[in-house]
Scaffold this active site. Structure first.
Site, PDB file in Angstrom:
ATOM      1  N   CYS A 124       0.810  -1.226   0.000  1.00 31.77           N
ATOM      2  CA  CYS A 124       0.000   0.000   0.000  1.00 31.77           C
ATOM      3  C   CYS A 124       0.842   1.274   0.000  1.00 31.77           C
ATOM      4  CB  CYS A 124      -0.940  -0.004   1.197  1.00 31.77           C
ATOM      5  SG  CYS A 124      -2.077  -1.411   1.217  1.00 31.77           S
ATOM      6  N   HIS A 176      -3.220   7.005   3.404  1.00 28.70           N
ATOM      7  CA  HIS A 176      -3.702   5.783   2.764  1.00 28.70           C
ATOM      8  C   HIS A 176      -5.072   5.434   3.329  1.00 28.70           C
ATOM      9  CE1 HIS A 176      -4.166   1.705   1.541  1.00 28.70           C
ATOM     10  NE2 HIS A 176      -3.790   1.184   2.691  1.00 28.70           N
ATOM     11  N   ASN A 189     -10.291  -0.125   0.872  1.00 28.09           N
ATOM     12  CA  ASN A 189      -8.836  -0.031   0.791  1.00 28.09           C
ATOM     13  C   ASN A 189      -8.392  -0.484  -0.606  1.00 28.09           C
ATOM     14  OD1 ASN A 189      -6.056  -0.465   0.903  1.00 28.09           O
ATOM     15  ND2 ASN A 189      -6.105  -1.435   2.911  1.00 28.09           N
TER      16      ASN A 189
END
Length: 329
Positions: free
Chosen positions: A113, A253, A283
């Site tokens: 990520c 994020h 996500n």
């Protein structure tokens, strides 16, 4: 010294929308349970005949079209792709072929990520060393293909998407003000995704089948993020002589709304400056930050010009922070 100019930014998401109510049909869960713990209401999920490469290609094409960019100028493509459907050919090479960027060198970068900011840092270094001048970054993953849909602690979190950014050399600007990166491999077991290989039949040993699913130690991930990320953002602000009040927006994020809120609180960044779209997309791995920026600009939530702190964290464990300036993208 050569500076950097952010020329274009866009994103793409999968077509299928899976709501929390949909997940109630296959899991022992509820909309309230998921929303309370994650802030997610729905996520975009890829179809069986689509791949993360498809999403990356579309994000790249949209960024190129938005800026009317000459693909022949692109001399490097970096793909942040941690869970591609194929080990090779590389995602970056497949994107190169699809957009016709015949003059570009290509490589993939794996930092989960954190991949978008790792790619941003890499592009910045290449430009400042006068190695490349026109760089396309594409962050793309279809993590739902590697999700155990019977594991409610993980499968409710993820969505599929891609983000693309074009950066070029510019002696009069510095849009990537500063970057710092974090790695702690001793915590590598916090988030894992194993792949199955096969030994040579002439070699002794028992083949162990592995489950090709993302597995996560959620409490440990949260502790890592809250321990490692805030001090590094504060360090970045200090190193770039930037005050918190100079920051127009904070875009972390999009992993979990609780985590987003906790980071902003720890850094004393006002809620009005913190950008989140996790409710709609879940996500989306390394694509989450470019997607949040682009959507925020298009919706008017982000007003340009702006100075933005972006921050990411993911498997590895990895982390990354950057201060960027955006105007007319």
């Amino acid at each position: 010294m050569t500076g950097t100019k952010i020329v274009a930014l866009d994103f793409e998401v999968a077509n299928n929308t899976i709501t929390n109510n949909d997940l109630e049909k296959i899991l022992d869960t509820s909309d309230e349970w998921i929303t309370t713990r994650t802030g997610i209401k729905e996520r975009k999920v890829i179809s069986k005949d689509e791949t993360s490469v498809d999403l990356g290609i579309e994000a790249a094409k949209k960024a190129i079209k938005r800026s009317n960019y000459d693909v022949n100028k692109i001399d490097l493509i970096i793909a942040a792709a941690s869970a591609p459907e194929e080990i090779y050919p590389s995602v970056s090479c497949l994107i190169q072929a699809a957009i016709g960027a015949k003059n570009a060198a290509c490589f993939d970068l794996k930092a989960a990520c954190s991949g978008f900011i790792y790619s941003l840092s890499t592009a910045r270094a290449f430009i400042k060393s006068n190695t490349y001048k026109n760089i396309l970054i594409v962050a793309t993953d279809a993590t739902t293909k590697f999700t155990d849909w019977s594991d409610r602690s993980v499968c409710v979190l993820f969505g599929d998407g891609a983000g693309a950014m074009i950066i070029e050399a510019d002696s009069d600007r510095e849009d990537i003000v500063g970057v710092n990166l974090i790695s702690n491999g001793s915590h590598g077991d916090y988030i894992t995704l194993k792949v199955q290989g096969e030994n040579c039949p002439l070699v002794e040993g028992i083949q162990t089948k592995v489950k090709p699913y993302i597995q996560m130690k959620g409490k440990d991930v949260y502790k890592f993020v809250m321990t490692e990320i805030p001090p590094k953002i504060e360090e970045l602000l200090k190193d770039t002589n930037t005050n918190v009040d100079d920051i127009d927006y904070f875009i972390p994020h999009q992993s979990n709304q609780r985590m987003i809120d906790a980071l902003a609180h720890r850094l004393t960044i006002d809620e009005s400056k913190t950008i989140s779209n996790i409710e709609k997309y879940g996500n989306m791995s390394a694509a989450s930050i470019p997607a949040a920026i682009r959507e925020g600009i298009d919706k008017g939530t982000i007003k340009l010009p702006a100075t933005i702190v972006i921050s990411a964290f993911g498997a590895g464990m990895t982390g990354a922070n950057a201060i960027i300036k955006l105007d007319n993208i």
